[in-house]
Write a protein that holds these residues in place. Structure first.
Motif, PDB file in Angstrom:
ATOM      1  N   LEU A 157       0.855  -1.188   0.000  1.00  0.00           N
ATOM      2  CA  LEU A 157       0.000   0.000   0.000  1.00  0.00           C
ATOM      3  C   LEU A 157       0.884   1.230   0.000  1.00  0.00           C
ATOM      4  O   LEU A 157       1.728   1.386   0.889  1.00  0.00           O
ATOM      5  N   TYR A 180       1.341   4.823   0.852  1.00  0.00           N
ATOM      6  CA  TYR A 180       0.728   5.811   1.745  1.00  0.00           C
ATOM      7  C   TYR A 180       1.367   7.167   1.449  1.00  0.00           C
ATOM      8  O   TYR A 180       2.443   7.488   1.944  1.00  0.00           O
ATOM      9  N   LEU A 205      -6.566   6.870   3.409  1.00  0.00           N
ATOM     10  CA  LEU A 205      -5.882   5.577   3.308  1.00  0.00           C
ATOM     11  C   LEU A 205      -5.776   4.865   4.653  1.00  0.00           C
ATOM     12  O   LEU A 205      -5.594   3.643   4.700  1.00  0.00           O
ATOM     13  N   ARG A 257      -7.777   1.702   5.494  1.00  0.00           N
ATOM     14  CA  ARG A 257      -7.296   0.475   4.843  1.00  0.00           C
ATOM     15  C   ARG A 257      -6.210  -0.190   5.684  1.00  0.00           C
ATOM     16  O   ARG A 257      -6.127  -1.414   5.734  1.00  0.00           O
ATOM     17  N   ARG A 285      -8.014  -1.882   8.574  1.00  0.00           N
ATOM     18  CA  ARG A 285      -8.707  -3.104   8.177  1.00  0.00           C
ATOM     19  C   ARG A 285      -7.745  -4.237   7.823  1.00  0.00           C
ATOM     20  O   ARG A 285      -8.162  -5.385   7.687  1.00  0.00           O
ATOM     21  N   ASP A 344      -5.886  -4.253   4.954  1.00  0.00           N
ATOM     22  CA  ASP A 344      -5.970  -4.488   3.517  1.00  0.00           C
ATOM     23  C   ASP A 344      -4.606  -4.660   2.866  1.00  0.00           C
ATOM     24  O   ASP A 344      -4.521  -5.126   1.727  1.00  0.00           O
ATOM     25  N   ALA A 345      -3.541  -4.259   3.554  1.00  0.00           N
ATOM     26  CA  ALA A 345      -2.198  -4.330   2.972  1.00  0.00           C
ATOM     27  C   ALA A 345      -1.263  -5.068   3.916  1.00  0.00           C
ATOM     28  O   ALA A 345      -1.352  -4.919   5.141  1.00  0.00           O
TER      29      ALA A 345
END
Length: 491
Positions: free
Chosen positions: A185, A187, A197, A200, A203, A205-206
């Motif tokens: 990800l 950033y 961002l 994410r 969560r 996500d990366a």
């Protein structure tokens, strides 16, 4: 840890025959949640590491019990690998890497896995171009995959780098491993973009978050409060060489199980900066900053003198030698000539270009200005203006003026139009006016850019086909045969 600390303080080098038995248990206490225990263990470990060479090749002391002898032999094998990277066992990657690692790159991954296994941290300082990003990606992916397979709680990895490398890191990770293995990800962006961002990251996500030093400094509270990372990698790690800078203070707030610093230069060459770098890698390993400067102040001063043409005194050399023995087990440094024997020797060519007419006029004007006199006064240490002066005492304004003059010269020696942009406010629509503007732009064109363009063309960079017509900006020869596959790196 308390007993070892007392033994180190009282016996010092006399502990050499027993240091093998002490070092491994101390390593387990270097990550202790109690600050005082961690501090004593780290300092004792740092004092015993330089004694390891004295214990190599010696039989264990006769006073040891059978169990102690057995542990001394097993721990000695581990510590031998700590001193000699070539004796680290091969690490098998738990994922499919899209690149075939060269032998020295595999050795680098082995070393990184070795440090990770024993909860140690280090600096990878290979020459530029030897694959530090690839080696780092391999250990990142291996860590993420192993944690996933072991059912451990999800912890993302963090890569901090200069802003121009954020996209490069994401691209390289996608080149080396599948997204299902390691999902990056990027950033970056405006404060609003970065805020969008952060959910994410929350969560999960990366698998790896890539950001610049400035982004980390600006968003430290939002990113680092109550958050841990499985790995933290600092690319161009010299960014934290100043322990008092806001960037350094933000970086050292990162809580990570494993820490790695990347640099294309040997970090142990600058004694003054070394403490701050290791304060990130292994806090307390080199003591406090005050203790470090007291112990190695002579070495630091002599190192600075050596750079100015002096030399290390015997006292400075001994201090530097002790420091190197302490830190070198945690630094891997390979140069191109050491690992790539099949490469031809490096060829260095200096290309000289003449000033353009506009540059000559601007330089002549600067020669007769008061700004030049101020610059000369600073260089000679005269005139009451010092380069390091602040606003106090009235020197700040003078210093700022001098730096503005130096910045002006820096721009002037590249494209002169940086300091004299074409004035197109009153452009005439007539043909003659347009021609006059074109002449001024052509005059302002940088001779260095022209030379660079010719070098790239001669090397076949950026040439898709053979061009026989003259270049509209000048007489440029084109390389025959096109330039597919050629690449250049420009600083």
């Amino acid at each position: 840890a308390a007993v070892a600390s007392e033994l180190v303080e009282q016996l010092g080098p006399a502990l050499a025959p027993f240091c093998v038995l002490l070092l491994v248990p101390l390593m387990g206490r270097m990550s202790d949640p109690v600050d005082r225990t961690r501090e004593m263990a780290t300092k004792s470990f740092a004092a015993l590491v330089p004694l390891l060479p004295l214990a190599r090749g010696r039989a264990p002391p006769a006073t040891l019990t059978a169990a102690q002898r057995q542990r001394s032999e097993s721990d000695g094998t581990f510590l031998e690998a700590l001193l000699d990277n070539s004796k680290v066992e091969d690490f098998v990657l738990p994922f499919e890497c899209r690149r075939v690692l060269r032998p020295y790159q595999q050795e680098g991954v082995n070393w990184l896995a070795f440090l990770r296994r024993f909860k140690l941290h280090g600096a990878l300082c290979d020459d530029m171009g030897l694959g530090k990003t690839l080696q780092s990606t391999c250990i990142l992916a291996a860590t993420v995959v192993e944690r996933r397979r072991a059912g451990l709680p999800f912890l993302p990895a963090l890569v901090v780098c200069p802003p121009t490398l954020v996209g490069h890191w994401a691209h390289e990770i996608n080149e080396y491993v599948a997204e299902s293995t390691l999902k990056p990800l990027e950033y970056h962006g405006s404060p609003a973009d970065r805020a969008a961002l952060r959910p994410r990251i929350e969560r999960g996500d990366a698998d790896v978050v890539i950001m610049s030093y400035d982004s980390l400094r600006a968003d430290a509270d939002a990113l680092l409060t109550n958050r841990s990372w499985c790995y933290c990698i600092l690319d161009e790690g010299h960014a934290i060489r100043n322990p008092k800078s806001r960037i350094t203070q933000a970086v050292k707030r990162v809580r990570a199980e494993n820490r790695l610093l990347l640099s294309g230069t040997p970090i142990q060459n600058d004694v003054v900066e070394l403490w701050s770098l290791f304060d990130f890698l292994m806090p307390g390993f080199l003591g406090t900053e005050k203790e470090f400067r007291r112990a190695y102040g002579v070495a630091a001063a002599r190192s600075a003198a050596a750079k100015k043409g002096g030399g290390l005194t015997e006292q400075g050399a001994l201090a530097t030698g002790r420091l190197h023995k302490q830190v070198m087990p945690f630094v891997m440094r390979r140069t191109k000539d050491e690992v790539l024997k099949d490469l031809p020797p490096k060829i260095i060519q200096d290309v000289y270009v003449d000033l353009s007419p506009m540059q000559k006029r601007l330089y002549d004007a600067f020669e007769g200005s008061a700004a030049k006199t101020d610059v000369e006064a600073v260089v000679k240490g005269a005139g009451g203006v010092e380069a390091g002066g602040g606003a106090e005492g009235g020197s700040g304004g003078g210093t700022a003026h001098v730096f503005q003059a130096l910045q002006y010269l820096r721009k002037l020696c590249s494209p002169p139009r940086l300091v004299t942009p074409p004035d197109d406010k009153n452009k005439s629509k007539s043909k003659s006016a347009g021609a006059g503007l074109g002449a001024r732009v052509a005059e302002a064109y940088s001779p260095k850019f022209r030379a660079l363009k010719q070098i790239l063309l001669d090397c076949g960079v950026g040439v898709d086909k053979v061009v026989t017509e003259p270049d509209p900006e000048g007489e440029f020869r084109t390389a025959a045969g096109g330039g597919a596959g050629h690449r250049g790196l420009i600083f």
